[in-house]
Design a protein around this motif. Structure first.
Motif, PDB file in Angstrom:
ATOM      1  N   GLN A  82       1.153  11.054  -6.250  1.00 44.15           N
ATOM      2  CA  GLN A  82       1.351  10.029  -5.230  1.00 44.15           C
ATOM      3  C   GLN A  82       2.083  10.675  -4.053  1.00 44.15           C
ATOM      4  N   ARG A  83       1.795  10.192  -2.857  1.00 43.42           N
ATOM      5  CA  ARG A  83       2.539  10.695  -1.708  1.00 43.42           C
ATOM      6  C   ARG A  83       4.037  10.501  -1.957  1.00 43.42           C
ATOM      7  N   PRO A  84       4.822  11.556  -1.721  1.00 42.99           N
ATOM      8  CA  PRO A  84       6.266  11.430  -2.008  1.00 42.99           C
ATOM      9  C   PRO A  84       7.012  10.676  -0.913  1.00 42.99           C
ATOM     10  N   GLN A  85       8.120  10.096  -1.297  1.00 43.37           N
ATOM     11  CA  GLN A  85       9.076   9.571  -0.315  1.00 43.37           C
ATOM     12  C   GLN A  85       9.906  10.762   0.147  1.00 43.37           C
ATOM     13  N   MET A 106      -0.620  12.887   6.441  1.00 39.58           N
ATOM     14  CA  MET A 106      -0.253  12.021   5.315  1.00 39.58           C
ATOM     15  C   MET A 106      -0.502  10.554   5.640  1.00 39.58           C
ATOM     16  N   LYS A 107      -0.676  10.239   6.916  1.00 43.10           N
ATOM     17  CA  LYS A 107      -0.973   8.849   7.278  1.00 43.10           C
ATOM     18  C   LYS A 107      -2.477   8.585   7.293  1.00 43.10           C
ATOM     19  N   SER A 108      -3.282   9.587   7.004  1.00 42.51           N
ATOM     20  CA  SER A 108      -4.710   9.352   6.841  1.00 42.51           C
ATOM     21  C   SER A 108      -4.965   9.214   5.351  1.00 42.51           C
ATOM     22  N   GLY A 109      -6.220   9.340   4.948  1.00 41.57           N
ATOM     23  CA  GLY A 109      -6.541   9.211   3.535  1.00 41.57           C
ATOM     24  C   GLY A 109      -6.105  10.443   2.751  1.00 41.57           C
ATOM     25  N   LEU A 171     -15.475   7.111   3.826  1.00 40.11           N
ATOM     26  CA  LEU A 171     -14.363   6.624   4.653  1.00 40.11           C
ATOM     27  C   LEU A 171     -13.008   7.030   4.070  1.00 40.11           C
ATOM     28  N   ASP A 172     -13.017   7.911   3.053  1.00 40.87           N
ATOM     29  CA  ASP A 172     -11.774   8.400   2.448  1.00 40.87           C
ATOM     30  C   ASP A 172     -10.943   7.242   1.886  1.00 40.87           C
ATOM     31  N   VAL A 173     -11.640   6.273   1.294  1.00 41.94           N
ATOM     32  CA  VAL A 173     -10.978   5.112   0.691  1.00 41.94           C
ATOM     33  C   VAL A 173     -10.729   5.352  -0.794  1.00 41.94           C
ATOM     34  N   SER A 189      -9.428   1.877  -4.323  1.00 41.05           N
ATOM     35  CA  SER A 189      -8.639   2.256  -3.154  1.00 41.05           C
ATOM     36  C   SER A 189      -7.479   3.123  -3.640  1.00 41.05           C
ATOM     37  N   ILE A 190      -6.455   3.261  -2.832  1.00 41.31           N
ATOM     38  CA  ILE A 190      -5.411   4.283  -3.069  1.00 41.31           C
ATOM     39  C   ILE A 190      -4.765   4.175  -4.460  1.00 41.31           C
ATOM     40  N   GLN A 191      -4.776   2.988  -5.059  1.00 34.98           N
ATOM     41  CA  GLN A 191      -4.104   2.800  -6.353  1.00 34.98           C
ATOM     42  C   GLN A 191      -4.791   3.527  -7.500  1.00 34.98           C
ATOM     43  N   THR A 195      -5.828   1.278 -12.021  1.00 33.18           N
ATOM     44  CA  THR A 195      -5.459   0.004 -11.411  1.00 33.18           C
ATOM     45  C   THR A 195      -6.703  -0.814 -11.079  1.00 33.18           C
TER      46      THR A 195
END
Lengths: 294, 294
Positions: A82-85, A106-109, A171-173, A189-191, A195
């Motif tokens: 997952q993208r890190p904080q 990181m703000k794209s797919g 669409l990189d979804v 999607s990203i999940q 999920t």
């Protein structure tokens, strides 16, 4: 176990799931030098006694230094992260140099993010390998793998599921979709897949109108044009279990384009639960004739 | 309330939600003759004292006979209907004649199903009107409708959400998507917008990496090439409430292409909850320059 001078020492960046472990075992089996790169927050519980480099996203300079000191010039990314904080106060000088490229990516797919990370490793002189470059038998074979076979309605669901998943991938979804009786019950999607399958388990049943009709298929395939060295879709026994809980008839993956983490165990789980598992050539599924494929 | 000889008597096939009621009220206001067609299993609770025809999916002959007897030659489909569980033993002769066309269509997406049903009504000599043909003010106006305004990041999410929802619509999957910080949190499938927003409420938060960044947008637009007389996407105050529960910053709809069921109440709910509501011209959203739109 002898030395393997023809195999470059390999750094395995370890994410979720079974893939990093499978690759570490393959290195052990073939006598290949390797090290597991464990990012803070993504350390699996099975690495005790194995060679590791502990890393932090905010401190790439230290990680690259350790990789070079260990003679590791090849790397593979294994398992989802997952993208890190990020904690900006911890950024080292190299992160600050990379930030103008990395943070917007990181703000794209996922795909853009992974391409950027791949380019960063390459700019450090490292070769980025796909998991299947390390262990070719990970790639899904073609054809029906299970006792359960497919009906014509299942093949029709696969055709539609592949079309939908491909559009979502473009669409990189995401890399998957669920279709039952021609109706799309979910787009990944990203999940991620687990999920999505939980969503289908909770919401899908009312939309299978013919109670004796096709139960539906999970379709997984790579994103069109994605870098196959990173983030190939993967399935394993847990995917089969989740697909069964979602009430599906089976799982269809792109043959040669999806990693099966433990083919034998995955097929055994499918046989136990009565699901099919099929590897579909990318030229088969999108054509109307796929409905006729045995 | 006078007679309205210029307005044809109207049959309103009543599905879920507020739309059939809004159309019945519009007919009352304008003095237009109307009747509510209530299918078994889809009877709303507000029709007491209003003119109705009770119908069953399995018995279209009886329904068309009643419509003709009442002088109704125009029909509008108002509000979503889930595909019914058909009881074959109840089929009348007309259903049996329609079955070879209708049943396969019901195994495709909504759009194919609705086109087929529309064609059936037309073959009975009826004119099929869109809800917006009956009440033009239902169509979403252009521009920001709320106190809450949009950030540049919100506009970027809208652009990506419109692209994704359009691709999903082209494949007859759904009419919406949710995007936050460039990441797709959900694509609408057969379960509809409310279920999608519940999914985002349950699963989305971990994927908004920048805790101070854009909260995300629900995007709704018609399917490319869909028949605008049936199944235009719609929103209302309940959509705003669900979007707020999903943690979103706002809702973006295609201006002139989405029904807003009670614009005043919808905007009031958005203002109460601090969300934005914006109608976006279809030429604005897909272009890169949309990011600059104020």
């Amino acid at each position: 176990m002898g030395s393997a001078p023809d195999l470059q020492p390999l750094a395995i960046v370890a994410g979720d799931g079974d893939l990093p472990k499978l690759l570490a075992e393959e290195c052990q089996r073939s006598g290949r030098d390797y090290v597991l790169v464990l990012f803070a927050g993504f350390a699996p519980d099975w690495t005790g006694g194995l060679p590791v480099i502990n890393a932090e996203f905010e401190k790439p300079a230290r990680m690259f230094k350790a990789l070079k000191a260990g003679g590791f010039r090849a790397v593979t990314f294994a398992g989802a992260m997952q993208r890190p904080q990020l904690r900006p106060l911890k950024f080292d000088w190299k992160f600050l140099r990379l930030a103008p490229t990395l943070l917007p990516a990181m703000k794209s797919g996922d795909d853009v993010t992974l391409r950027t990370i791949t380019a960063i490793f390459e700019s450090e002189g490292m070769e980025v390998l796909g998991a299947h470059d390390v262990l070719a038998t990970l790639l899904a074979p073609s054809g029906v793998q299970t006792v359960a076979k497919l009906s014509k309605a299942d093949w029709a669901d696969i055709k539609r599921g592949f079309d939908i998943a491909e559009a979502a991938g473009r669409l990189d979804v995401g890399q998957g979709a669920v279709v039952a009786q021609g109706i799309c019950l979910a787009v990944e999607s990203i999940q991620g897949t687990d999920t999505m399958l939980r969503f289908v388990a909770e919401t899908g049943d009312a939309f299978r109108l013919d109670k004796n009709g096709a139960r539906g298929v999970l379709c997984k395939l790579p994103k069109p044009g994605q870098d196959w060295r990173t983030d190939l879709p993967s399935i394993g026994p847990a995917t089969i279990r989740a697909a069964a809980k979602a009430g599906l008839a089976g799982v269809a993956v792109q043959a040669g384009g999806v990693l099966v983490l433990g083919l034998e165990q995955t097929v055994a789980k499918a046989d136990e639960l009565g699901l099919f598992l099929v590897g579909v050539g990318r030229d088969e599924a999108p054509n109307d004739s796929a409905g006729e494929t045995p």
